[in-house]
Design a protein around this motif. Structure first.
Motif, PDB file in Angstrom:
ATOM      1  N   ALA A   1       1.871   6.797  -6.930  1.00  0.00           N
ATOM      2  CA  ALA A   1       0.615   7.854  -7.156  1.00  0.00           C
ATOM      3  C   ALA A   1       1.396   9.148  -7.096  1.00  0.00           C
ATOM      4  N   LEU A   2       2.130   9.467  -6.232  1.00  0.00           N
ATOM      5  CA  LEU A   2       2.619  10.748  -5.798  1.00  0.00           C
ATOM      6  C   LEU A   2       3.636  11.165  -6.900  1.00  0.00           C
TER       7      LEU A   2
ATOM      8  N   ALA B   1       0.931  -1.311   0.082  1.00  0.00           N
ATOM      9  CA  ALA B   1       0.173   0.012   0.130  1.00  0.00           C
ATOM     10  C   ALA B   1       0.903   1.223  -0.281  1.00  0.00           C
ATOM     11  N   THR B   2       2.114   1.161   0.627  1.00  0.00           N
ATOM     12  CA  THR B   2       2.832   2.212   0.631  1.00  0.00           C
ATOM     13  C   THR B   2       3.626   2.663  -0.675  1.00  0.00           C
TER      14      THR B   2
ATOM     15  N   ALA C   1       2.441   1.834  -3.497  1.00  0.00           N
ATOM     16  CA  ALA C   1       1.261   2.289  -4.501  1.00  0.00           C
ATOM     17  C   ALA C   1       0.958   3.465  -4.183  1.00  0.00           C
ATOM     18  N   ARG C   2       0.963   4.222  -2.778  1.00  0.00           N
ATOM     19  CA  ARG C   2       0.638   5.486  -2.738  1.00  0.00           C
ATOM     20  C   ARG C   2       1.998   6.715  -3.045  1.00  0.00           C
ATOM     21  N   LEU C   3       3.289   5.825  -2.958  1.00  0.00           N
ATOM     22  CA  LEU C   3       4.504   6.664  -3.270  1.00  0.00           C
ATOM     23  C   LEU C   3       4.459   6.810  -5.012  1.00  0.00           C
TER      24      LEU C   3
END
Length: 102
Positions: free
Chosen positions: A98-99, A91-92, A94-96
């Motif tokens: 996306a950023l 999940a981390t 994926a968030r990174l």
């Protein structure tokens, strides 16, 4: 004692309750070895221990302990080198990602 400690850049120093021993922690094995050399504590008979293990979070590490004595003081020196980093949670990642794209 101050001169001995000035050769070091420890992350922590604690006096044990017995009043004649110190625990000294270093950021790396290289810093511990350098301190032993600069302070003249790397005697051939110096008791040391090195081992490899895995930390609670799965990181591989090398640890070194050295047990010199100096003017009646027993010193327990310790250092850790991490040889791997823990994996990021998916999940981390994926968030990174996306950023970075956003």
């Amino acid at each position: 004692m101050a001169e001995l400690l000035l050769f070091a850049d420890p992350t922590g120093i604690r006096v044990h309750t017995d009043g004649v021993s110190l625990a000294v922690d270093f950021d790396s094995i290289a810093e511990l070895r350098s301190w032993l050399h600069l302070a003249g504590l790397n005697d051939p008979d110096l008791l040391t221990a090195e081992r490899e293990s895995t930390d609670d979070d799965g990181r591989h590490r090398r640890t070194m302990n050295a047990y010199p004595t100096w003017h009646g003081w027993e010193i327990y020196a310790h250092a850790v080198d991490y040889t791997t980093s823990p994996d990021l949670a998916p999940a981390t990642v994926a968030r990174l990602a996306a950023l970075a794209v956003g």
